[in-house]
Design a protein around this motif. Structure first.
Motif, PDB file in Angstrom:
ATOM      1  N   ILE A   1       0.915  -1.296   0.026  1.00  0.00           N
ATOM      2  CA  ILE A   1       0.047  -0.057   0.162  1.00  0.00           C
ATOM      3  C   ILE A   1       0.845   1.248  -0.050  1.00  0.00           C
ATOM      4  CG2 ILE A   1      -0.165   0.182   2.450  1.00  0.00           C
ATOM      5  CD1 ILE A   1      -3.047   0.498   2.035  1.00  0.00           C
ATOM      6  N   ILE A   2       0.753   2.285  -0.533  1.00  0.00           N
ATOM      7  CA  ILE A   2       1.253   3.586  -0.642  1.00  0.00           C
ATOM      8  C   ILE A   2       0.499   4.405   0.651  1.00  0.00           C
ATOM      9  CG2 ILE A   2       1.562   5.641  -2.047  1.00  0.00           C
ATOM     10  CD1 ILE A   2       1.834   4.053  -4.476  1.00  0.00           C
ATOM     11  N   LEU A   3       1.173   5.056   1.093  1.00  0.00           N
ATOM     12  CA  LEU A   3       0.834   6.159   2.386  1.00  0.00           C
ATOM     13  C   LEU A   3       1.379   7.335   1.610  1.00  0.00           C
ATOM     14  CD1 LEU A   3      -0.744   7.029   4.811  1.00  0.00           C
ATOM     15  CD2 LEU A   3       1.234   6.210   6.311  1.00  0.00           C
ATOM     16  N   ALA A   4       0.675   8.245   1.195  1.00  0.00           N
ATOM     17  CA  ALA A   4       1.110   9.483   0.630  1.00  0.00           C
ATOM     18  C   ALA A   4       0.912  10.477   1.697  1.00  0.00           C
ATOM     19  CB  ALA A   4       0.497   9.862  -0.664  1.00  0.00           C
ATOM     20  N   GLY A   5       2.118  11.528   2.034  1.00  0.00           N
ATOM     21  CA  GLY A   5       1.980  12.405   2.962  1.00  0.00           C
ATOM     22  C   GLY A   5       2.155  13.781   2.022  1.00  0.00           C
TER      23      GLY A   5
ATOM     24  N   GLU B   1      -3.731  -4.156   7.100  1.00  0.00           N
ATOM     25  CA  GLU B   1      -3.827  -5.366   6.634  1.00  0.00           C
ATOM     26  C   GLU B   1      -2.460  -5.607   5.775  1.00  0.00           C
ATOM     27  OE1 GLU B   1      -7.263  -6.755   4.601  1.00  0.00           O
ATOM     28  OE2 GLU B   1      -8.526  -6.210   6.363  1.00  0.00           O
ATOM     29  N   ALA B   2      -1.879  -4.536   5.213  1.00  0.00           N
ATOM     30  CA  ALA B   2      -0.729  -4.457   4.232  1.00  0.00           C
ATOM     31  C   ALA B   2       0.417  -5.102   4.980  1.00  0.00           C
ATOM     32  CB  ALA B   2      -0.420  -2.771   3.979  1.00  0.00           C
TER      33      ALA B   2
ATOM     34  N   GLU C   1      -2.059   4.269  18.293  1.00  0.00           N
ATOM     35  CA  GLU C   1      -1.394   3.699  18.956  1.00  0.00           C
ATOM     36  C   GLU C   1      -0.353   2.768  18.135  1.00  0.00           C
ATOM     37  OE1 GLU C   1      -0.229   2.305  22.116  1.00  0.00           O
ATOM     38  OE2 GLU C   1      -1.415   4.318  22.488  1.00  0.00           O
ATOM     39  N   VAL C   2       0.876   3.317  18.249  1.00  0.00           N
ATOM     40  CA  VAL C   2       2.009   2.553  17.406  1.00  0.00           C
ATOM     41  C   VAL C   2       1.887   1.027  17.449  1.00  0.00           C
ATOM     42  CG1 VAL C   2       4.521   2.562  17.070  1.00  0.00           C
ATOM     43  CG2 VAL C   2       3.289   4.990  17.322  1.00  0.00           C
ATOM     44  N   ARG C   3       1.851   0.395  18.462  1.00  0.00           N
ATOM     45  CA  ARG C   3       2.015  -1.076  18.525  1.00  0.00           C
ATOM     46  C   ARG C   3       0.916  -1.501  17.703  1.00  0.00           C
ATOM     47  NH1 ARG C   3      -2.541  -2.179  21.480  1.00  0.00           N
ATOM     48  NH2 ARG C   3      -3.311  -0.468  22.842  1.00  0.00           N
ATOM     49  N   GLY C   4      -0.161  -0.759  17.485  1.00  0.00           N
ATOM     50  CA  GLY C   4      -1.254  -1.505  16.691  1.00  0.00           C
ATOM     51  C   GLY C   4      -1.223  -0.973  15.283  1.00  0.00           C
ATOM     52  N   PHE C   5      -0.254  -0.078  14.658  1.00  0.00           N
ATOM     53  CA  PHE C   5      -0.256   0.307  13.496  1.00  0.00           C
ATOM     54  C   PHE C   5       0.565  -0.510  12.343  1.00  0.00           C
ATOM     55  CE2 PHE C   5       2.014   2.805  10.124  1.00  0.00           C
ATOM     56  CZ  PHE C   5       1.002   3.463   9.612  1.00  0.00           C
ATOM     57  N   ALA C   6      -0.188  -0.903  11.372  1.00  0.00           N
ATOM     58  CA  ALA C   6       0.234  -1.850  10.616  1.00  0.00           C
ATOM     59  C   ALA C   6       1.154  -2.854  10.898  1.00  0.00           C
ATOM     60  CB  ALA C   6       1.126  -0.811   9.375  1.00  0.00           C
ATOM     61  N   PRO C   7       0.381  -3.744  11.921  1.00  0.00           N
ATOM     62  CA  PRO C   7       1.206  -4.677  12.650  1.00  0.00           C
ATOM     63  C   PRO C   7       2.042  -5.563  11.623  1.00  0.00           C
ATOM     64  CG  PRO C   7      -0.838  -5.213  12.952  1.00  0.00           C
ATOM     65  CD  PRO C   7      -0.815  -3.886  12.311  1.00  0.00           C
TER      66      PRO C   7
ATOM     67  N   TRP D   1      -0.038  -9.989  -6.574  1.00  0.00           N
ATOM     68  CA  TRP D   1      -0.739  -9.093  -5.884  1.00  0.00           C
ATOM     69  C   TRP D   1      -2.199  -9.297  -6.288  1.00  0.00           C
ATOM     70  CZ3 TRP D   1       2.671  -4.585  -7.625  1.00  0.00           C
ATOM     71  CH2 TRP D   1       4.040  -4.595  -6.755  1.00  0.00           C
ATOM     72  N   GLY D   2      -2.568 -10.401  -7.100  1.00  0.00           N
ATOM     73  CA  GLY D   2      -3.984 -10.571  -7.355  1.00  0.00           C
ATOM     74  C   GLY D   2      -4.849 -10.833  -6.233  1.00  0.00           C
ATOM     75  N   ALA D   3      -4.676 -11.630  -5.118  1.00  0.00           N
ATOM     76  CA  ALA D   3      -5.483 -11.856  -4.003  1.00  0.00           C
ATOM     77  C   ALA D   3      -5.720 -10.325  -3.283  1.00  0.00           C
ATOM     78  CB  ALA D   3      -4.983 -12.680  -3.106  1.00  0.00           C
ATOM     79  N   TRP D   4      -4.577  -9.901  -3.209  1.00  0.00           N
ATOM     80  CA  TRP D   4      -4.690  -8.460  -2.257  1.00  0.00           C
ATOM     81  C   TRP D   4      -5.334  -7.534  -3.265  1.00  0.00           C
ATOM     82  CZ3 TRP D   4      -4.415  -5.767   1.802  1.00  0.00           C
ATOM     83  CH2 TRP D   4      -3.873  -4.648   1.666  1.00  0.00           C
ATOM     84  N   ARG D   5      -5.629  -7.323  -4.554  1.00  0.00           N
ATOM     85  CA  ARG D   5      -6.046  -6.456  -5.251  1.00  0.00           C
ATOM     86  C   ARG D   5      -7.939  -6.716  -5.083  1.00  0.00           C
ATOM     87  NH1 ARG D   5      -2.562  -6.928 -10.426  1.00  0.00           N
ATOM     88  NH2 ARG D   5      -1.150  -5.290  -9.751  1.00  0.00           N
ATOM     89  N   ARG D   6      -8.061  -8.099  -4.978  1.00  0.00           N
ATOM     90  CA  ARG D   6      -9.514  -8.621  -4.911  1.00  0.00           C
ATOM     91  C   ARG D   6      -9.848  -7.943  -3.539  1.00  0.00           C
ATOM     92  NH1 ARG D   6      -7.744 -12.874  -8.016  1.00  0.00           N
ATOM     93  NH2 ARG D   6      -7.320 -14.331  -5.984  1.00  0.00           N
ATOM     94  N   ARG D   7      -8.994  -8.256  -2.464  1.00  0.00           N
ATOM     95  CA  ARG D   7      -9.227  -7.633  -0.938  1.00  0.00           C
ATOM     96  C   ARG D   7      -9.449  -6.098  -0.983  1.00  0.00           C
ATOM     97  NH1 ARG D   7     -12.018  -7.973   3.624  1.00  0.00           N
ATOM     98  NH2 ARG D   7     -10.720  -6.854   5.231  1.00  0.00           N
ATOM     99  N   VAL D   8      -8.709  -5.621  -1.784  1.00  0.00           N
ATOM    100  CA  VAL D   8      -8.536  -3.947  -1.698  1.00  0.00           C
ATOM    101  C   VAL D   8     -10.034  -3.614  -2.276  1.00  0.00           C
ATOM    102  CG1 VAL D   8      -7.678  -1.845  -2.677  1.00  0.00           C
ATOM    103  CG2 VAL D   8      -6.292  -3.467  -1.740  1.00  0.00           C
ATOM    104  N   ASN D   9     -10.443  -4.014  -3.461  1.00  0.00           N
ATOM    105  CA  ASN D   9     -11.559  -3.717  -4.227  1.00  0.00           C
ATOM    106  C   ASN D   9     -12.917  -4.164  -2.904  1.00  0.00           C
ATOM    107  OD1 ASN D   9     -10.385  -2.991  -6.275  1.00  0.00           O
ATOM    108  ND2 ASN D   9     -10.453  -4.764  -7.425  1.00  0.00           N
ATOM    109  N   GLU D  10     -12.685  -5.065  -2.594  1.00  0.00           N
ATOM    110  CA  GLU D  10     -13.836  -5.565  -1.699  1.00  0.00           C
ATOM    111  C   GLU D  10     -14.220  -4.585  -0.394  1.00  0.00           C
ATOM    112  OE1 GLU D  10     -14.687  -9.361   1.228  1.00  0.00           O
ATOM    113  OE2 GLU D  10     -12.789  -8.929   0.548  1.00  0.00           O
TER     114      GLU D  10
END
Lengths: 164, 564
Positions: free
Chosen positions: B207-211, B269-270, B287-293, B341-350
């Motif tokens: 995933i891209i996180l843009a700032g 989930e990334a 909470e950093v401990r729960g950020f993108a674990p 990344w096929g499965a991931w793309r389906r998850r993202v779309n969902e």
């Protein structure tokens, strides 16, 4: 400071020699509530450039992150962390000693030297040069025996040894 | 070489920097500079409070990408200006703030309107200069603009003692300055970029996180190309809104305390986050401990001190983001393959299709999310929107889709109420060709609403939309949720009539009670040549959802329906 052993950290900074530089550097420590144990500043071979040796205690990761903060400070030209195990350190102290003080000072052992600058009446001004540990034990012994009237310490100066 | 006064040299140096407008308020210690302004072609926009002057310069800079300039006198002028400069500092806006100072021979004597401006400004600027002689001014101005506009951009302060302004000297205007302790233009290390690409291709759920850095460096076009070539979803921070058009199918919206459900879920989930020009603020990570674990973080930034400051990075690419992303994109195209990344793309779309058009936790159709969606329909894509701070800001972040970079202007880091209206006026000075709207709350607007006088006087018409709940809404929301509905000092007993208030300044005022009325008031305001204040009375207990409460992780959002 986050966890980890609080080891000795020595920063050697090359900085601009102009007003406000110490303030800018010190405020970075202040903002993070870091306690500077010792700071020594002097002009270098270039009159527009000074060197600061700053010592503090902290853990490795913190020291490394903070080095980047120091190097981002615009008046700071260069930041080096000196490895305490490969660094020569010296400190100078001026001591005003009461009667019997000089004899007691001479009895203190350690990595350093002691010499008299002037004597008048019962009072002696001496200087001691040596490792910060030597200077500290000198001050402690003399202070405990009430023969130390006044002391001024320079703070630690340091150079890393070249032979690796 | 020219013989002239320090004030003349200052104005000339500003002209050499290409400055066309200065925002400020005069006072005793800066009168020589103001007098010299009359001899120049520079436009001066007179604020009614120095804080607003700095916010105007900030809005100007964010809308245009150029350095904003603001000016104030010594003492109270300098302290009032400070909040605006601190806002710029925390959001890395390039600004040059100039303050007058008592003459050098009076400094340190507690002279009238004397404060230690350099001492104060050092903490909220990249650097604070105080020239001691008039001939230092040309170099100082060049250095200030150089510092403000390069590397991690930010505000720079110049404190000008009055005798330095009036003194005369031979002046030399440098084209370039060298500052030994400042090396901003480091190109990215190609090996580091290649390693980042390897990690991306090895990943299964990227995933891209843009700032905000994406927008500041002008890297948004490469970011979009990368996202589209690789089909990677893009979440953004508050400051990153506009880095990708938010109507794009790959855009997930904002992550964080009031992030969208889809952005917060998918970030968590990334297994790899390409973090580009972000600083992982606590409002982004919670909470950093729960950020993108499960994620490895590959951090692209121009500022090396950002790496692993708040969240540990697995890998970093330091350097100008535009150059870094261009290189990453080139390398990606050369490799001519994507990850598995096929499965991931389906998850993202969902996840994205389930949540992206949902409106959560409102009390009626006449509530901020619907109002903001209506606003998007009425405004052209290039319209600029500024926000105040609080609920209005978070509703805007959640429900107003930003389509272009530099069209969303908000106080992210400092969170300074009162920012939006003057920032909108400054943006209008930079971009008179587009409509500029301030999405406001009544609490924030009351802090700088005297800028109405500036907007009328200076013919800088903007549209203020007050989401009016007669309270300090975000604090009241916290009191509802965490303080057992004990409303300590948040409910306004008496609010002004904002319609008549606007009219008293010579602006237009209108109050609306339905979405249709709102749409037509907005459309009419866009055609009006003076500032319009649209007062929108909303339910006082409208809350912003989703909401990740303090101390919670991104996976624990309240959705406003009793579910978590």
């Amino acid at each position: 400071m986050s966890g980890g052993a609080a080891g000795e950290i020595i920063y050697s900074l090359v900085v601009e020699n102009k007003p406000g530089v110490l303030f800018r550097v010190a405020s970075q420590f202040r903002r993070r509530n870091f306690n500077i144990e010792s700071v020594a500043v002097g002009v270098t071979e270039r009159p527009d450039t000074s060197k600061m040796i700053i010592t503090m205690r902290g853990d490795e990761q913190m020291a490394e992150d903070f080095a980047r903060v120091l190097s981002r400070t615009i008046d700071v030209i260069e930041v080096r962390r000196l490895d305490p195990g490969r660094t020569v350190r010296r400190e100078l102290a001026l001591l005003r000693l009461g009667p019997g003080g000089l004899e007691l000072a001479r009895s203190v052992g350690g990595d350093g030297e002691l010499a008299v600058i002037r004597e008048s009446g019962g009072s002696t001004i001496a200087y001691a040069v040596g490792s910060p540990e030597y200077i500290s034990s000198l001050v402690e012994v003399l202070g405990r025996s009430k023969v130390l009237e006044e002391v001024t310490r320079t703070g630690t100066v340091a150079l890393e040894v070249n032979d690796s | 070489m020219d013989y002239m006064s320090g004030s003349r040299a200052l104005i000339k140096a500003l002209e050499r920097e290409g400055v066309d407008v200065v925002f400020g308020i005069p006072g005793g210690a800066i009168m020589p500079v103001y007098d010299e302004l009359l001899n120049s072609g520079l436009r001066h926009v007179l604020a009614r409070h120095e804080q607003s002057a700095a916010h105007m310069a900030d809005g100007y800079a964010r809308a245009s990408g150029r350095v904003g300039v603001c000016m104030a006198t010594s003492g109270p002028g300098a302290t009032n200006l400070l909040t605006g400069v601190a806002t710029a500092y925390l959001d890395s806006t390039p600004l040059v703030a100039i303050t007058g100072q008592v003459p050098t021979y009076m400094m340190g004597r507690d002279a009238f309107q004397e404060i230690d401006a350099v001492g104060i400004y050092t903490h909220v600027t990249k650097y604070s200069f105080q020239p001691q002689r008039p001939e230092e001014i040309p170099w100082t101005v060049r250095a200030a603009f150089f510092l403000a506009s390069t590397g991690r951009t930010g505000p720079v302060h110049i404190d000008l003692p009055k005798d330095v302004q009036t003194g005369e000297a031979e002046m030399a205007f440098p084209d370039a300055v060298e500052i030994r302790g400042y090396r901003p233009r480091l190109p990215p290390d190609p090996a580091a970029v290649a390693r980042a690409l390897d990690m991306l291709l090895e990943s299964e759920r990227p995933i891209i996180l843009a700032g905000g850095g994406v927008i500041k460096s002008g890297a948004h076009d490469y970011l979009l190309q990368l996202a589209e070539s690789a089909l990677i979803p893009v979440a953004s921070t508050l400051m990153g809104k506009g880095a990708i058009p938010e109507d794009h199918p790959l855009a997930l919206g904002m992550v964080g305390m009031h992030g969208t459900v889809q952005a917060n879920k998918l970030v968590n989930e990334a297994d790899l986050i390409l973090a580009i020009g972000v600083r992982f603020s606590d409002r982004t990570t919670m909470e950093v401990r729960g950020f993108a674990p499960d994620a490895r973080i590959v951090h692209f930034d121009v500022d090396p001190t950002e790496v692993s400051k708040n969240v540990r990075a697995s890998h970093a690419v330091i350097g100008d983001l535009r150059s870094s992303l261009r290189l990453l994109l080139e390398m990606f195209r050369e490799r001519a393959r994507t990850g598995n990344w096929g499965a991931w793309r389906r998850r993202v779309n969902e996840v994205s299709s389930e949540w992206r058009d949902r409106i959560l936790g409102t009390k009626s159709e006449f509530s901020p999310p619907y109002l903001l969606k209506a606003m998007r329909e009425v405004l052209p894509p290039g319209a600029i929107v500024a926000t105040e701070v609080g609920q209005n800001q978070m509703w805007a972040a959640l429900y107003f889709r930003v389509l272009r970079p530099r069209t969303f202007i908000t106080s992210g880091g400092l969170g300074a109420m009162g920012f939006g209206f003057p920032a909108a006026i400054g943006a209008k000075a930079a971009r008179p060709d587009v409509p500029v709207v301030d999405i406001a709350g009544d609490g924030s607007f009351l802090m700088t609403m005297n800028s109405l006088a500036t907007s009328i006087d200076e013919k800088l018409p903007v549209i203020v939309v007050i989401l009016n709940n007669s309270s300090l809404g975000m604090v009241a929301q916290w009191q509802r949720l965490f303080y057992n509905r004990r409303y300590a000092a948040t409910l306004f007993g008496a609010n002004p009539d904002f319609v008549r208030l606007a009219e008293s300044f010579g602006a237009e005022g209108v109050r609306v009670y339905s979405l249709d009325e709102f749409r037509s008031a907005l459309a009419r305001a866009m055609r009006t040549e003076v500032t319009t204040v649209i007062d929108v009375p909303i339910h006082p207990e409208e809350d912003v959802f989703p909401f990740v409460g303090p101390g919670s992780t991104l996976s624990e959002a309240m959705l406003g329906d009793g579910r978590e």
